[in-house]
Design a protein around this motif. Sequence first.
Motif, PDB file in Angstrom:
ATOM      1  N   ILE A 106      25.270 -12.209   1.858  1.00  0.00           N
ATOM      2  CA  ILE A 106      25.301 -13.503   1.158  1.00  0.00           C
ATOM      3  C   ILE A 106      24.785 -14.640   2.034  1.00  0.00           C
ATOM      4  CG2 ILE A 106      27.203 -12.807  -0.355  1.00  0.00           C
ATOM      5  CD1 ILE A 106      29.104 -14.398   1.490  1.00  0.00           C
ATOM      6  N   ALA A 107      24.178 -14.279   3.181  1.00  0.00           N
ATOM      7  CA  ALA A 107      23.708 -15.298   4.131  1.00  0.00           C
ATOM      8  C   ALA A 107      22.714 -16.253   3.463  1.00  0.00           C
ATOM      9  CB  ALA A 107      23.063 -14.636   5.337  1.00  0.00           C
ATOM     10  N   PRO A 108      23.011 -17.572   3.454  1.00  0.00           N
ATOM     11  CA  PRO A 108      22.111 -18.523   2.806  1.00  0.00           C
ATOM     12  C   PRO A 108      20.902 -18.902   3.656  1.00  0.00           C
ATOM     13  CG  PRO A 108      24.017 -19.667   3.686  1.00  0.00           C
ATOM     14  CD  PRO A 108      24.242 -18.213   3.941  1.00  0.00           C
ATOM     15  N   SER A 109      20.969 -18.604   4.957  1.00  0.00           N
ATOM     16  CA  SER A 109      19.880 -18.990   5.860  1.00  0.00           C
ATOM     17  C   SER A 109      19.688 -17.939   6.934  1.00  0.00           C
ATOM     18  CB  SER A 109      20.197 -20.343   6.520  1.00  0.00           C
ATOM     19  OG  SER A 109      21.326 -20.221   7.375  1.00  0.00           O
ATOM     20  N   ILE A 169      16.256   0.909  -1.024  1.00  0.00           N
ATOM     21  CA  ILE A 169      17.077  -0.026  -1.808  1.00  0.00           C
ATOM     22  C   ILE A 169      16.617  -1.460  -1.576  1.00  0.00           C
ATOM     23  CG2 ILE A 169      19.407  -0.993  -2.050  1.00  0.00           C
ATOM     24  CD1 ILE A 169      20.494   1.803  -1.423  1.00  0.00           C
ATOM     25  N   GLY A 170      16.374  -1.810  -0.307  1.00  0.00           N
ATOM     26  CA  GLY A 170      15.948  -3.170   0.023  1.00  0.00           C
ATOM     27  C   GLY A 170      14.604  -3.538  -0.585  1.00  0.00           C
ATOM     28  N   ARG A 176      19.454  -7.912   0.400  1.00  0.00           N
ATOM     29  CA  ARG A 176      20.893  -8.180   0.314  1.00  0.00           C
ATOM     30  C   ARG A 176      21.636  -6.971  -0.259  1.00  0.00           C
ATOM     31  NH1 ARG A 176      21.688 -13.685   1.166  1.00  0.00           N
ATOM     32  NH2 ARG A 176      19.773 -14.919   1.016  1.00  0.00           N
ATOM     33  N   ALA A 177      20.995  -6.263  -1.182  1.00  0.00           N
ATOM     34  CA  ALA A 177      21.605  -5.071  -1.776  1.00  0.00           C
ATOM     35  C   ALA A 177      21.833  -4.000  -0.716  1.00  0.00           C
ATOM     36  CB  ALA A 177      20.720  -4.530  -2.898  1.00  0.00           C
ATOM     37  N   THR A 178      20.925  -3.921   0.269  1.00  0.00           N
ATOM     38  CA  THR A 178      21.088  -2.952   1.354  1.00  0.00           C
ATOM     39  C   THR A 178      22.350  -3.236   2.150  1.00  0.00           C
ATOM     40  OG1 THR A 178      18.700  -2.621   1.555  1.00  0.00           O
ATOM     41  CG2 THR A 178      20.051  -2.000   3.445  1.00  0.00           C
ATOM     42  N   GLY A 181      25.374  -2.223   0.281  1.00  0.00           N
ATOM     43  CA  GLY A 181      25.540  -0.768   0.374  1.00  0.00           C
ATOM     44  C   GLY A 181      26.139  -0.346   1.696  1.00  0.00           C
ATOM     45  N   VAL A 182      25.688  -0.981   2.791  1.00  0.00           N
ATOM     46  CA  VAL A 182      26.222  -0.646   4.114  1.00  0.00           C
ATOM     47  C   VAL A 182      27.690  -1.067   4.218  1.00  0.00           C
ATOM     48  CG1 VAL A 182      26.017  -1.078   6.587  1.00  0.00           C
ATOM     49  CG2 VAL A 182      23.960  -0.769   5.225  1.00  0.00           C
ATOM     50  N   SER A 183      28.036  -2.196   3.597  1.00  0.00           N
ATOM     51  CA  SER A 183      29.438  -2.635   3.574  1.00  0.00           C
ATOM     52  C   SER A 183      30.316  -1.591   2.889  1.00  0.00           C
ATOM     53  CB  SER A 183      29.570  -3.978   2.845  1.00  0.00           C
ATOM     54  OG  SER A 183      28.933  -5.009   3.554  1.00  0.00           O
ATOM     55  N   ILE A 184      29.798  -1.009   1.802  1.00  0.00           N
ATOM     56  CA  ILE A 184      30.539   0.045   1.095  1.00  0.00           C
ATOM     57  C   ILE A 184      30.744   1.257   2.003  1.00  0.00           C
ATOM     58  CG2 ILE A 184      30.450   1.673  -0.839  1.00  0.00           C
ATOM     59  CD1 ILE A 184      28.960  -0.525  -2.417  1.00  0.00           C
ATOM     60  N   LEU A 185      29.697   1.605   2.777  1.00  0.00           N
ATOM     61  CA  LEU A 185      29.839   2.688   3.753  1.00  0.00           C
ATOM     62  C   LEU A 185      30.942   2.370   4.757  1.00  0.00           C
ATOM     63  CD1 LEU A 185      26.120   3.624   4.618  1.00  0.00           C
ATOM     64  CD2 LEU A 185      27.774   5.017   3.362  1.00  0.00           C
TER      65      LEU A 185
END
Length: 406
Positions: A106-109, A169-170, A176-178, A181-185
């Motif tokens: 979710i990094a805005p910058s 995926i990216g 951001r989706a990647t 996915g890594v967070s889910i891992l």
Amino acid sequence: MNFQKEIQINTEAQTAKRGLPAALWALTISAFGIGTTEFVIVGLLPTVASDLGITIPSAGLLVSLYAIGVAIGAPILTALTGKMPRKMLLVSIMLLFVIGNGLASIAPSFITLVLARILTGLAHGVYFSIGSTIAASLVPEEKRATAISIMFAGLTLAIVTGVPLGTFIGQHFGWRATFIGVSILGVIGLIASLLLVPKNLKNGKTASLKSQFKVLGNRRLIFAFLMTAMGYGGTFVVFTYLSPILQKITGFQESTVTFILLIYGIAIALGNLIGGKVANKNPLNALLWMFAAQGLVLLAFYFTVNSPVFSIITLFLLGALSFASVPGLQLLVVQIAEKELPGTEDVASGINIAAFNIGIAIGSYAGGMIVTSSLGLASTPWIGALFLLVTVLITIYSIRLSKKNI
């Protein structure tokens, strides 16, 4: 009643000797997630640069600053958390890992993304430093290097499957989706640690923060760290630029290169497991032959790079040798610390993880200088071989030092 408990304990001990404990697989699962987030960013650099409006060299800081987070943070945080129960620490690290990747998604910058990567790098360094000692403590002494290699297999499998999948995926759903996915891992690894890792893991002897950093004054450990940095550095002189080498010099199409990288990753996983078994009894002697063989294969790649058939054969051997030394290096550092500086095993292991990442930074930087110089891409293999020549000399000297300390 006590007699029954004693029988039960003995039975469990015998079972542990016959097979590998479930906790080891929890470590491997977490290592897979951490390995994926470390290397997947390389394939996402163009996508991230385009989305955030920065140059690709600037996006490259996401790789180097992550490595710095590992290199600097790992030994310090490992030392500071020395008295923390091992299971609690493992779970806390994975929670930090999930938070870091969540923030990245979710990094805005660009600055926020860099900070999220550094945070994740800190988790990476501590995890692999204590993970190695935990893995070694779960099995009998003769299986310690094998246990470490199985944990690191998660890292190598990440290169085989996690990185290609994360890149795919990216490219199709956004970078951001990647990270989501890594967070889910990371969440899966966290749950596995909660369920499978025993609560009664021993912390071992814990020295003060000041005395733990005496490892940097131990000559045998310093040379072990140099072996790690130079050996890994030689690998990444070539590995960093493997895709352009295969496309521009060997002449493979982009789709074919993806398949070759998959083969390379499989070779890495096999080499890691074999290297662990070979290094169980005498890691120093095993490392000498591994480094020598790796240097010769790197040199051979300089001559076979123009041939599609021979380049693939050479790359398979190179992949197998590139990570075969990892479990042996970790075991060597732990053994030296146990013998000469008891209580500093985790910190010594953490500094060795830092040495791996310093090697990545040095190798990648050296490769970049070679590519932009008059030498060009084709020279990266023999430059990498020079790194391994230096590593062999360091290893020979380390063997002499070990004989003096017997």
